[in-house]
Scaffold this motif. Structure first.
Motif, PDB file in Angstrom:
ATOM      1  N   SER A  63       6.116  -3.479 -13.402  1.00  0.00           N
ATOM      2  CA  SER A  63       5.944  -4.879 -12.981  1.00  0.00           C
ATOM      3  C   SER A  63       5.740  -5.011 -11.477  1.00  0.00           C
ATOM      4  N   CYS A  64       4.881  -4.176 -10.941  1.00  0.00           N
ATOM      5  CA  CYS A  64       4.464  -4.273  -9.532  1.00  0.00           C
ATOM      6  C   CYS A  64       2.939  -4.424  -9.544  1.00  0.00           C
ATOM      7  N   ARG A  65       2.475  -5.610  -9.930  1.00  0.00           N
ATOM      8  CA  ARG A  65       1.052  -5.805 -10.197  1.00  0.00           C
ATOM      9  C   ARG A  65       0.193  -5.661  -8.946  1.00  0.00           C
ATOM     10  N   LYS A  66       0.739  -5.987  -7.771  1.00  0.00           N
ATOM     11  CA  LYS A  66      -0.052  -5.958  -6.544  1.00  0.00           C
ATOM     12  C   LYS A  66       0.132  -4.678  -5.749  1.00  0.00           C
ATOM     13  N   LEU A  67       0.911  -3.766  -6.287  1.00  0.00           N
ATOM     14  CA  LEU A  67       1.075  -2.485  -5.594  1.00  0.00           C
ATOM     15  C   LEU A  67      -0.194  -1.650  -5.759  1.00  0.00           C
ATOM     16  N   GLN A  68      -0.650  -1.066  -4.683  1.00  0.00           N
ATOM     17  CA  GLN A  68      -1.859  -0.247  -4.699  1.00  0.00           C
ATOM     18  C   GLN A  68      -1.533   1.141  -4.156  1.00  0.00           C
ATOM     19  N   VAL A  69      -1.803   2.125  -4.976  1.00  0.00           N
ATOM     20  CA  VAL A  69      -1.587   3.500  -4.551  1.00  0.00           C
ATOM     21  C   VAL A  69      -2.828   3.979  -3.816  1.00  0.00           C
TER      22      VAL A  69
ATOM     23  N   LEU B  95       0.863  -1.177   0.000  1.00  0.00           N
ATOM     24  CA  LEU B  95       0.000   0.000   0.000  1.00  0.00           C
ATOM     25  C   LEU B  95       0.905   1.236   0.000  1.00  0.00           C
ATOM     26  N   PHE B  96       0.749   2.061  -1.014  1.00  0.00           N
ATOM     27  CA  PHE B  96       1.629   3.215  -1.211  1.00  0.00           C
ATOM     28  C   PHE B  96       0.775   4.487  -1.132  1.00  0.00           C
ATOM     29  N   PRO B  97       0.702   5.120   0.032  1.00  0.00           N
ATOM     30  CA  PRO B  97      -0.162   6.311   0.167  1.00  0.00           C
ATOM     31  C   PRO B  97       0.390   7.507  -0.609  1.00  0.00           C
ATOM     32  N   VAL B  98      -0.466   8.205  -1.298  1.00  0.00           N
ATOM     33  CA  VAL B  98      -0.061   9.418  -2.005  1.00  0.00           C
ATOM     34  C   VAL B  98       0.473  10.454  -1.022  1.00  0.00           C
ATOM     35  N   SER B  99      -0.107  10.504   0.153  1.00  0.00           N
ATOM     36  CA  SER B  99       0.292  11.511   1.143  1.00  0.00           C
ATOM     37  C   SER B  99       1.726  11.336   1.622  1.00  0.00           C
ATOM     38  N   SER B 100       2.302  10.137   1.454  1.00  0.00           N
ATOM     39  CA  SER B 100       3.666   9.890   1.928  1.00  0.00           C
ATOM     40  C   SER B 100       4.723  10.205   0.868  1.00  0.00           C
ATOM     41  N   ILE B 101       4.295  10.421  -0.366  1.00  0.00           N
ATOM     42  CA  ILE B 101       5.257  10.684  -1.438  1.00  0.00           C
ATOM     43  C   ILE B 101       5.971  12.006  -1.170  1.00  0.00           C
ATOM     44  N   PRO B 102       7.302  12.035  -1.251  1.00  0.00           N
ATOM     45  CA  PRO B 102       8.029  13.276  -0.977  1.00  0.00           C
ATOM     46  C   PRO B 102       7.533  14.424  -1.847  1.00  0.00           C
TER      47      PRO B 102
END
Length: 763
Positions: free
Chosen positions: A517-523, A500-507
């Motif tokens: 090729s990160c099929r299971k990554l969810q933004v 889980l990659f939160p938009v709020s954490s992006i620098p």
């Protein structure tokens, strides 16, 4: 120098005098650094205008179709701009008027510029006997007339970038000082009489395919610059010939060193005495037979005798066959070396000690097939020395090291200035990277699956490119902990984990994001990010059929989406007022991007390829100027879109989709009248080009037909009169008929001033 303006003063060479003149002109602002190319210089505008006044009739720039009549008989220095609107025959037509010309130079000639040679070389060489400077750089020239030998005054000859296979004998050009053959990729041999060019000072044979040097190179004792020496097996072209060339400067690459039999031969090259060489490349050819054995001790002795002078700044060693390196490599006395490349040394089991080279800034280590450990000796043999290892190193790259397992990073505070670290194709490497890299700005890791997932402490890192499950997890964790506050570019790839990659954490500093090729990554859409300008999603983010990630980045300028098989729609519910480029390829389920039309009013470039279910209908989109799209069943609706909604389209590329029912293109009304260029590519079953489908394109200037193997016919009256260029490539039927000027075909295309077949201009 070719005009004999640089007279030696005392012991100074003409080159040294020229350097002083150049520095003086720079100091007086006669010349200035080019604004766009740091390797070039230009005249200040006011200086240029003044120089033009003083040049008078002696200098002439041939640039336009009609200005040939203006050339004065006093002209001695002539240049012609290849971008000018004229055929070369116009220049040849004034040769009798400028027969005393000393200089002919071309400007901006490239393979993309229409240029027909006709019989230009023969005419130029037969009439202009007073030439001192002649450049055929970039000409589509396959041979040079023997009459070149009659230009006995010639001092400078540039044939760079031509298609020349062999050269005529040049021995009669006894005044020749400079011969440039850079990037003559078809050239395999130099003339036998090269040894007679006793005044030759500069020979540039970079990126040629020479098998060996001609005999007697030792006779060219005036040579100041020899770009390459290809060692032969005969007595007359062995490495020993180099020993007599004592005045060499700048750089030299010595190839086919496998032809050096022993260290005695190597020592006769006298490399240690050549204090003018600042850049040296030593190359052994890769064996076709991998089982060819070599004596490692003899190989080491040979390399030992190639020891260069300590003035050296750049060194490359490629294909060395020994198991260890001689002691001079890495010795602190080489305090001028800034760049070192070691490549293809497949028998080496250890790296030389390089840590105490005081000026080393760039180090590359590639293709060491036997190396297993980078140990403490890498940092320097004397571990009691208090000096910091690699004190000035800025870039470090390891690539293609299949057996490398351990990197002993140690607690030596090494690499204090390291800005760029790249490790690729090292699948066995395990353990940790150096723990603390205070100056690191770029880190790239590829195909290093066993390497530790921990990242070095690098507070200044700006660009990260990381591959593999554990590394991607570590990067996302570091981002969420706010440890990468300076990051501007991030590429993560090949991760199979649920992340889980939160938009709020992006620098906040991030401007480029690539997810591959990160099929299971969810933004996680928990906010907006206002700095991101470029987004690239490839074979990733498969959690939703509706792709709405664009809403999180309102200031995007470019978006690339590829191989997202589950994605059915691209949705934008918020304004994307800066989005200019959208490229979507091979998303088999994609049906719609309709909401983008209103969200992205500035969209200029749209590419939709490999999306057979796509429907491009929607609101008018007048800003679009470039469209790249597949031919498919929906092309009729696409045609309606292009004509009614994209009236500003100037460039269209249509790719084939192996539709066996389509034999001719394009149909009437398919293409918008605003088109200036059209590309038809990969149309494997199309046999006929329809003139009627192009007749209304009164602004069409360029037509490309690429990879259309069955296309051989042109039906209708003729192609549009506005066309100035027709180019075909890998379309053998059409290309052959064009070259043969087939009457049935030629009448429909002969009005086009520039016709190109497979990169060669035929008209």
């Amino acid at each position: 120098m070719a005009e004999n303006f640089l007279q030696p003063v005392g012991r100074k060479t003409p080159e040294e005098v020229g350097d002083e003149y150049f520095e003086e002109l720079m100091a007086r602002s006669f010349l200035q650094p080019h604004t766009a190319n740091e390797k070039k210089f230009a005249m200040h505008d006011l200086m240029h205008d003044l120089a033009m006044i003083f040049a008078g009739e002696f200098y002439y720039r041939f640039e336009e179709l009609g200005n040939a009549v203006e050339i004065d008989t006093k002209t001695r220095h002539l240049s012609h701009n290849a971008n000018g609107n004229y055929p070369i025959s116009k220049l040849l037509g004034v040769c009798d008027r400028v027969k005393h010309t000393r200089t002919i130079l071309e400007i901006d000639l490239s393979s993309d510029i229409p240029f027909i040679m006709e019989n230009a070389p023969c005419i130029l060489l037969s009439q202009l006997k007073s030439l001192r400077v002649l450049s055929f750089e970039g000409y589509p020239l396959e041979s040079l007339p023997d009459s070149i030998g009659e230009l006995i005054h010639l001092r400078y000859l540039d044939l760079s970038g031509t298609y020349i296979v062999t050269l005529p004998e040049l021995g009669s050009l006894y005044n020749l000082q400079t011969l440039k053959l850079f990037r003559c990729k078809n050239l395999k041999m130099l003339p036998v009489g090269m040894q007679d060019l006793v005044n030759l000072r500069h020979l540039d044979i970079r990126e040629t395919c020479l098998h060996e040097m001609p005999e007697g190179m030792r006779k060219l004792k005036n040579l100041q610059f020899l770009s390459d020496y290809v060692v032969g097996k005969r007595e007359e072209n062995k490495i020993t010939e180099l020993g007599a060339l004592a005045n060499l400067h700048k750089s030299i690459s010595i190839a086919k060193l496998e032809n050096v039999v022993n260290s005695s031969e190597a020592s006769m090259a006298r490399m240690l005495d050549k204090d003018g060489i600042s850049s040296l490349s030593l190359r052994w050819s890769s064996d076709q037979d991998e089982n060819v054995a070599s004596d490692s001790q003899i190989e080491r002795e040979i390399l030992d005798k190639f020891q260069p002078h300590t003035n050296l700044k750049e060194l490359e060693i490629e294909g060395y066959r020994g198991t260890t390196f001689p002691d001079w490599l890495g010795h602190p006395s080489y305090d001028n070396i800034t760049t070192l490349t070691l490549s293809g040394c497949r028998n080496c089991c250890m790296l030389p000690s390089l840590g105490h080279l005081p000026s080393l800034k760039h180090l590359k280590v590639y293709k060491f097939e036997m190396l297993e450990i980078v140990g403490v000796d890498f940092y320097g043999k004397d571990q009691s020395c208090l000096e910091t290892p690699f004190p000035k190193l800025e870039t470090l790259s390891f690539k293609s090291m299949p057996c490398w397992k351990e990197w002993h990073t140690m607690e030596l505070n090494a690499f204090p200035q390291l800005r760029k670290l790249v490790i690729k194709q090292c699948p066995m490497l395990r353990g940790d990277l150096p723990d603390h890299l205070p100056s690191l700005q770029l880190l790239k890791i590829r195909n290093c699956k066993q390497l530790s997932s921990s990242l070095p402490r690098a507070p200044l890192v700006r660009e990260l490119s990381i591959e593999g499950k554990h590394h991607v997890e570590a990067v996302v964790e570091a981002i969420m902990k706010k440890q990468l506050s300076c990051l501007t570019s991030l590429t993560i790839s090949d991760c199979s984990s649920h992340i889980l990659f939160p938009v709020s954490s992006i620098p906040a500093s991030l401007q480029k994001l690539k997810i591959l090729s990160c099929r299971k990554l969810q933004v996680q859409m928990d906010g907006q990010h206002h700095s991101l300008k470029e987004l690239d999603i490839n074979n990733s983010c498969d959690s939703d059929t509706s792709f709405s990630l664009l809403d999180a980045f309102p200031n995007l300028e470019s978006v690339y989406i590829m191989w997202c098989e589950k994605m059915e729609s691209v949705v934008a519910s918020r304004s994307l007022s800066y989005l200019c480029d959208l490229d979507i390829r091979y998303c088999g389920s994609l049906k719609s991007v309709s909401t983008l039309w209103t969200a992205a009013p500035q969209l200029r470039y749209l590419s939709i390829v490999g999306c057979p279910k796509m429907d491009l209908s929607g609101d008018p989109h007048y800003s679009l100027s470039v469209l790249i799209i597949n031919y498919c069943e929906k092309l009729v609706s696409i045609a309606a879109l292009m004509n009614s909604q994209c009236r500003g389209l100037t460039h269209v590329s249509i790719f084939g989709e192996n539709d066996e029912s389509v034999k001719c293109l394009p149909k009437e009304g398919w293409l918008p009248a605003s088109l200036e260029s059209l590309t038809l590519s990969n149309m494997e079953n199309v046999e006929t080009l329809e003139c009627k489908g192009l007749a209304h394109l009164t602004s069409l200037k360029k037509l490309w037909i690429i990879y259309c193997p069955k296309l051989g016919n042109i039906e209708g009256e003729k192609l549009p009169a506005s066309l100035v260029r027709l180019s075909t490539g890998n379309s053998p039927l059409l290309g052959k008929r064009c070259q043969m000027k087939d009457p049935q075909l030629w009448s429909k295309i002969s009005h086009i001033p520039n016709i190109q077949v497979d990169d060669r201009w035929i008209w």
